[in-house]
Design a protein around this motif. Structure first.
Motif, PDB file in Angstrom:
ATOM      1  N   VAL A   1       6.556  -8.740   2.423  1.00 25.49           N
ATOM      2  CA  VAL A   1       6.570  -7.803   1.955  1.00 25.49           C
ATOM      3  C   VAL A   1       5.444  -6.508   2.134  1.00 25.49           C
ATOM      4  CG1 VAL A   1       6.999  -6.986  -0.412  1.00 25.49           C
ATOM      5  CG2 VAL A   1       7.868  -9.393  -0.444  1.00 25.49           C
ATOM      6  N   ALA A   2       4.718  -6.589   2.048  1.00 27.34           N
ATOM      7  CA  ALA A   2       3.354  -5.828   1.866  1.00 27.34           C
ATOM      8  C   ALA A   2       3.541  -5.176   3.319  1.00 27.34           C
ATOM      9  CB  ALA A   2       2.197  -6.350   1.632  1.00 27.34           C
ATOM     10  N   CYS A   3       3.630  -6.127   4.553  1.00 26.00           N
ATOM     11  CA  CYS A   3       4.074  -5.168   6.328  1.00 26.00           C
ATOM     12  C   CYS A   3       5.444  -4.075   5.960  1.00 26.00           C
ATOM     13  CB  CYS A   3       4.397  -6.192   6.795  1.00 26.00           C
ATOM     14  SG  CYS A   3       3.312  -7.015   6.903  1.00 26.00           S
ATOM     15  N   LEU A   4       6.098  -5.083   4.668  1.00 25.80           N
ATOM     16  CA  LEU A   4       8.141  -3.788   4.482  1.00 25.80           C
ATOM     17  C   LEU A   4       7.733  -2.795   3.933  1.00 25.80           C
ATOM     18  CD1 LEU A   4      10.353  -6.764   4.021  1.00 25.80           C
ATOM     19  CD2 LEU A   4       9.864  -6.089   6.402  1.00 25.80           C
ATOM     20  N   GLU A   5       6.719  -2.797   3.184  1.00 27.04           N
ATOM     21  CA  GLU A   5       6.424  -1.455   3.010  1.00 27.04           C
ATOM     22  C   GLU A   5       5.658  -0.623   3.677  1.00 27.04           C
ATOM     23  OE1 GLU A   5       5.945   1.274   0.004  1.00 27.04           O
ATOM     24  OE2 GLU A   5       7.610   0.036   0.074  1.00 27.04           O
ATOM     25  N   ILE A   6       4.711  -0.819   4.490  1.00 25.46           N
ATOM     26  CA  ILE A   6       4.241   0.094   5.348  1.00 25.46           C
ATOM     27  C   ILE A   6       5.289   0.446   6.131  1.00 25.46           C
ATOM     28  CG2 ILE A   6       2.643  -0.715   6.975  1.00 25.46           C
ATOM     29  CD1 ILE A   6       0.636  -2.488   5.798  1.00 25.46           C
TER      30      ILE A   6
ATOM     31  N   ILE B   1      -6.148  -2.428 -12.392  1.00 27.62           N
ATOM     32  CA  ILE B   1      -6.855  -1.589 -12.641  1.00 27.62           C
ATOM     33  C   ILE B   1      -6.958  -0.974 -10.335  1.00 27.62           C
ATOM     34  CG2 ILE B   1      -8.939  -0.016 -12.549  1.00 27.62           C
ATOM     35  CD1 ILE B   1      -9.887  -2.062 -14.732  1.00 27.62           C
ATOM     36  N   VAL B   2      -6.501  -2.201 -10.192  1.00 31.15           N
ATOM     37  CA  VAL B   2      -6.586  -1.595  -7.922  1.00 31.15           C
ATOM     38  C   VAL B   2      -5.224  -1.128  -7.727  1.00 31.15           C
ATOM     39  CG1 VAL B   2      -7.092  -2.711  -5.968  1.00 31.15           C
ATOM     40  CG2 VAL B   2      -8.763  -3.411  -7.519  1.00 31.15           C
ATOM     41  N   ALA B   3      -4.204  -1.864  -8.538  1.00 30.04           N
ATOM     42  CA  ALA B   3      -2.478  -1.658  -7.787  1.00 30.04           C
ATOM     43  C   ALA B   3      -2.545  -0.491  -8.706  1.00 30.04           C
ATOM     44  CB  ALA B   3      -1.849  -2.997  -8.437  1.00 30.04           C
ATOM     45  N   VAL B   4      -3.336   0.311  -9.580  1.00 26.28           N
ATOM     46  CA  VAL B   4      -2.712   1.240 -10.314  1.00 26.28           C
ATOM     47  C   VAL B   4      -3.128   2.532  -9.894  1.00 26.28           C
ATOM     48  CG1 VAL B   4      -2.550   2.250 -12.630  1.00 26.28           C
ATOM     49  CG2 VAL B   4      -2.047  -0.046 -12.107  1.00 26.28           C
ATOM     50  N   ILE B   5      -4.472   2.366  -8.917  1.00 29.89           N
ATOM     51  CA  ILE B   5      -5.404   3.417  -8.643  1.00 29.89           C
ATOM     52  C   ILE B   5      -4.513   4.715  -7.572  1.00 29.89           C
ATOM     53  CG2 ILE B   5      -7.105   4.200  -7.430  1.00 29.89           C
ATOM     54  CD1 ILE B   5      -9.232   2.041  -8.381  1.00 29.89           C
TER      55      ILE B   5
ATOM     56  N   PHE C   1      -2.521  -5.972   7.807  1.00 24.34           N
ATOM     57  CA  PHE C   1      -2.533  -4.392   7.017  1.00 24.34           C
ATOM     58  C   PHE C   1      -2.430  -2.702   7.938  1.00 24.34           C
ATOM     59  CE2 PHE C   1      -1.717  -7.744   2.964  1.00 24.34           C
ATOM     60  CZ  PHE C   1      -1.130  -8.268   3.420  1.00 24.34           C
ATOM     61  N   ILE C   2      -3.549  -3.302   8.103  1.00 27.60           N
ATOM     62  CA  ILE C   2      -4.978  -1.950   8.945  1.00 27.60           C
ATOM     63  C   ILE C   2      -4.025  -1.261  10.030  1.00 27.60           C
ATOM     64  CG2 ILE C   2      -6.450  -0.651   9.409  1.00 27.60           C
ATOM     65  CD1 ILE C   2      -8.173  -2.602   6.959  1.00 27.60           C
ATOM     66  N   VAL C   3      -4.316  -2.679  11.139  1.00 29.57           N
ATOM     67  CA  VAL C   3      -3.412  -2.511  12.264  1.00 29.57           C
ATOM     68  C   VAL C   3      -1.499  -2.042  12.080  1.00 29.57           C
ATOM     69  CG1 VAL C   3      -2.926  -3.295  14.434  1.00 29.57           C
ATOM     70  CG2 VAL C   3      -5.081  -4.211  12.965  1.00 29.57           C
ATOM     71  N   LEU C   4      -0.925  -2.488  11.490  1.00 32.75           N
ATOM     72  CA  LEU C   4       0.113  -2.903  11.218  1.00 32.75           C
ATOM     73  C   LEU C   4       0.443  -0.643  11.076  1.00 32.75           C
ATOM     74  CD1 LEU C   4       3.332  -3.036  11.694  1.00 32.75           C
ATOM     75  CD2 LEU C   4       2.969  -4.010   9.217  1.00 32.75           C
TER      76      LEU C   4
ATOM     77  N   THR D   1      -0.297   3.881  -1.939  1.00 32.31           N
ATOM     78  CA  THR D   1       0.292   3.852  -2.341  1.00 32.31           C
ATOM     79  C   THR D   1       1.263   2.256  -2.183  1.00 32.31           C
ATOM     80  OG1 THR D   1       1.872   5.337  -2.097  1.00 32.31           O
ATOM     81  CG2 THR D   1       1.015   5.025  -3.615  1.00 32.31           C
ATOM     82  N   SER D   2       1.461   2.176  -0.639  1.00 36.05           N
ATOM     83  CA  SER D   2       1.901   1.876   0.699  1.00 36.05           C
ATOM     84  C   SER D   2       0.995   0.439   0.452  1.00 36.05           C
ATOM     85  CB  SER D   2       2.994   2.036   1.052  1.00 36.05           C
ATOM     86  OG  SER D   2       3.641   2.817   1.421  1.00 36.05           O
ATOM     87  N   GLN D   3      -0.148   0.506   0.563  1.00 37.65           N
ATOM     88  CA  GLN D   3      -1.557  -0.191   0.836  1.00 37.65           C
ATOM     89  C   GLN D   3      -2.006  -1.535  -0.300  1.00 37.65           C
ATOM     90  OE1 GLN D   3      -1.988  -1.423   3.495  1.00 37.65           O
ATOM     91  NE2 GLN D   3      -1.991  -0.316   5.229  1.00 37.65           N
TER      92      GLN D   3
END
Length: 803
Positions: free
Chosen positions: A756-761, A616-620, A446-449, A576-578
């Motif tokens: 799905v997470a990569c598509l959001e990035i 909590i982590v998803a909402v922060i 995720f970080i590299v992308l 928010t995208s990570q």
């Protein structure tokens, strides 16, 4: 390189509409050429000597017209009467008459009776319009910097008084104070005198009487060698003595200045925020100590550097426009075989744009003052601060970026080959590996992308001249280019892939299979190394960028206690995208903290605390953006920010419902949660998509000349914007997969989540480009090329009214 491209590359991006429209005038000349080709017009007759043609003297007419003073000659001020080109016309040189009217230059074309003369008449009318527009803009900006210079001079008065008080807190007698004031204020006096001397008569009349008297009482001499001339040297000592006597009588003593000022609390801290909520004053009583003196000096130092950059940009603006007028007139002479450039450029040279030397004098005074008071008289150090060196593209960076990219692709090929050769997906440990090791390593993916997408954004921002360094507020020369970002991203990717290969090799090798603890610790070692490099205080590996990132990250986590700036909420949107990456970090803490890594077992999901922290982590990230919007709504009194906060509130509800749906086991409850989660997700996605298009990108404007887009577009192809909007919709709704439970038999559940997470990035990367493009166009529309720098001192209102 053609001059049109060179002019475009050297423009101040935010002022590009204020420059002379060189390409537009060039197109008018092309129309004249086409007319000549259609009618086969012979060149107009010359009244010059036979055989002279277009003389070489005209070709070499100085390109730096009006900017460089010829040795031995003094430039005429803009208030003097402009010379008439009458003599040139009598000699047969000039086909035009250039006059100064109330609204600016007005050119009379004398050859309208000739065939095609109406085209040339249009050219000169447009040329006059361009010149008058450029000169008006230049006058306004010079007026602004002169006002800023007077304000900076008052700040320097206060700084000198502050220094005197710190050096001797007990106090001095009148004579000692006068001598110390004279010693410390010499260069500040010089700066103010330059402002008074350089101002035009019309401008001087606008200065208030008391302020004018103070300006006239200041010594006009300089420590800058560029200001010294033979005439000044003769009367230097007499002028200095008379100026000092006037200053002792007319200027207030330094201690008296402190009675009318307070220190501005410009540092944004949680304490200042709380005081602001309680309606406490932002002005603090002065405490005379060296710590406060250093803070004041640092603030004024930053203000001087920013002010100096403003002066340099104005100087460049004047130079480029005068050069552009010279170039376009030479083209006209070449096409028409006339000699119109000389009389017209005479008027340009004697105009405010070409002859005013206020700016040059002020630049010299600022340099002298800065070197004296902020560089201990060391000119080299002072100029290095005022004029930071531009970054040079190094070949080793290009090589390192290419090498790291090659390593990444080679390791990916090696990884795929090992997986297929050893048939790892069919082994018993495959399920455990995907549940434990895959989430650990997917964090680096995720970080590299994200860094790769950000590097692509930087490349296109530079290509379309989006001033991202100014928008983000990077210090000059410290912003990272796309090569640097790619190098960092590919380096992280190469190390992550090495750890994956090492992990698989040790897992498959009977000799090392027993050392499972060491095998499982590889991703933790890599994450620890990344964090250590991120907070490394040494001035290596882009320290300024690392600290800038950490500062913005802390501001996001501490929202709303810090003032919200564009880098802060921009980083908040990236977070928010990570969300999946943040959950991977949570899994790191659970997996290694509870000791599951020793048996490669995932018991985290059995813990109720872990499930709570998933919420909590998803909402922060969304909560941080919501609080930032609330602060901006109250500070800026903008209801629009309140609606923006509603967007994040809806997203928080949708994320919580999706997470609850994933944990629910009861079928009846699961169906209800599925309906609620899907409804909330669709509502949030629709609202967010509309906000992206209308407010963040400035699109969907039906009345725009580019229908459904906006009036100004940096990308020349309109279809790019429509494709981006379609992709934004499709990729934003990709998260519905987590609710609709589409099954892909050839993909593991963890793999689907990662995709799905990569598509959001990727969607966020597309959003980044058009968001900054819209911000840049807003800056262009307001000619906003400088950031406002808070000043350390504020004068009492009563004293300001008296002044």
């Amino acid at each position: 390189m053609k001059f049109g491209k060179e002019l475009s590359s050297q423009m101040v991006p935010e002022w590009q509409q204020a420059y002379m429209s060189y390409n537009f005038l060039k197109n008018l000349l092309k129309e004249i050429i086409k007319l000549k080709h259609r009618t086969n017009l012979p060149p107009p007759p010359h009244h010059a000597v036979s055989g002279e043609g277009l003389s070489r003297k005209m070709t070499l007419y100085r390109a730096f017209s009006g900017l460089v003073q010829t040795p031995g000659k003094k430039r005429q001020s803009s208030g003097q009467t402009n010379p008439s080109p009458k003599t040139d016309i009598e000699e047969g040189y000039a086909p035009i008459l250039v006059n100064r009217a109330n609204h600016g230059l007005e050119t009379t074309f004398l050859m309208t009776a000739e065939e095609g003369g109406e085209y040339e008449l249009v050219f000169f009318r447009r040329l006059d319009d361009e010149f008058n527009r450029v000169e008006k803009f230049y006058k306004e900006k010079v007026e602004e910097v002169m006002n800023d210079a007077i304000m900076l001079n008052k700040q320097m008065d206060a700084l000198i008084a502050f220094r005197v008080k710190v050096e001797n807190p007990i106090g001095w007698g009148w004579e000692e104070r006068t001598v110390e004031m004279t010693r410390l204020a010499s260069d500040v006096a010089t700066s103010t005198a330059a402002i008074a001397a350089a101002s035009t008569p019309a401008r001087t009349g606008t200065i208030k009487p008391r302020a004018q008297a103070r300006l006239e009482a200041i010594h006009e001499g300089g420590s800058s060698r560029a200001d010294q001339s033979s005439d000044d040297d003769e009367d230097h000592s007499d002028a200095r003595r008379s100026s000092l006597s006037k200053m002792a009588a007319g200027r207030p003593a330094p201690i008296e200045v402190l009675d009318h000022i307070k220190i501005n609390n410009t540092k944004e801290t949680p304490r200042s925020t709380i005081k602001g909520v309680l309606h406490s004053s932002d002005n603090e009583e002065i405490i005379f100590n060296r710590h406060n003196l250093r803070e004041v000096e640092e603030k004024l130092k930053v203000a001087f550097v920013e002010f100096y950059q403003k002066l340099r940009l104005l100087k460049s603006y004047s130079f480029l426009n005068v050069l552009a007028f010279s170039k376009i007139l030479k083209k006209y002479d070449k096409i028409t075989s006339r000699k119109a450039s000389k009389p017209y450029m005479k008027m340009v040279d004697n105009s405010y744009l070409g002859s005013s030397d206020e700016l040059m004098k002020l630049i010299q005074r600022v340099e002298a003052t800065f070197i004296k008071h902020f560089a201990n008289g060391n000119r080299r150090n002072g100029m290095n601060i005022l004029r930071p060196q531009m970054k040079k593209e190094r070949h080793r960076l290009t090589f390192s970026t290419g090498f790291s990219a090659g390593c990444v692709f080679s390791l990916i090929v090696a990884l795929v080959s090992i997986i297929r050769a050893r048939n790892i997906f069919q082994k018993d440990g495959y399920e455990d590996y995907m549940k434990t090791m895959f989430p650990l390593y997917s964090l680096f993916g995720f970080i590299v992308l994200h860094m790769t997408i950000y590097a692509i954004d930087i490349y296109f921002w530079k290509r379309y001249r989006v001033n991202y360094a100014f928008i983000f507020g990077f210090k000059q020369g410290t912003e990272l280019g796309y090569r640097q970002v790619l190098f960092v991203g590919f380096s992280i990717g190469a190390f992550a892939l090495l750890c994956v290969l090492g992990n698989l090799d040790m897992q498959a090798n009977p000799r090392t299979k027993s050392y499972q603890a060491l095998t499982e610790l590889l991703p933790l070692f890599l994450l620890g190394a990344m964090f250590a490099v991120l907070i490394l205080p040494l001035n290596i590996l882009y320290r300024s960028s690392r600290f800038f990132f950490l500062t913005c990250l802390f501001h996001c986590l501490a929202a709303p206690l810090y003032k919200v700036t564009l880098p802060d909420f921009f980083l908040g949107d990236q977070l928010t995208s990570q969300v999946q990456a943040l959950r991977s970090i949570q899994f790191y803490i659970c997996y290694y903290g509870w000791g599951d890594f020793k048996q490669r077992q995932d018991t985290c999901k059995d813990w109720q605390e872990y499930k709570i922290f998933l919420y909590i982590v998803a909402v922060i990230p969304y909560l941080s953006r919501l609080l930032q919007c609330m602060r901006r709504m109250f500070e800026e009194r903008s209801l629009e920010q309140g609606y923006n906060g509603v967007k994040y509130l809806l997203t928080i509800i949708a994320v919580c419902l999706r997470t609850a749906y994933g944990f629910e086991t009861n079928k009846n409850h699961k169906f209800i949660l599925k309906v609620l989660a899907a409804s909330a997700s669709v509502l949030a996605a629709v609202f967010c998509t509309y906000w992206d298009f209308v407010y963040d990108w400035g699109l969907l404007n039906r009345t725009s000349k580019n229908r459904w887009l906006r009036d100004k577009l940096l990308v020349p192809h309109k279809r790019v914007y429509f494709i981006a909007m379609i992709l934004n919709v499709v990729l934003r709704f990709a998260w519905l997969q987590t609710v609709l439970d589409f099954e892909f038999k050839f993909l593991h559940t963890q793999t689907v989540l990662a995709v799905v997470a990569c598509l959001e990035i990727i969607r966020r990367g597309i959003w980044n480009f058009f968001r900054l493009e819209n911000e840049h166009l807003n800056n262009v529309g307001k000619y906003r090329a400088f950031k406002s720098v808070p000043l350390p001192f504020s004068y009492d209102e009563d004293d300001e009214k008296d002044d």
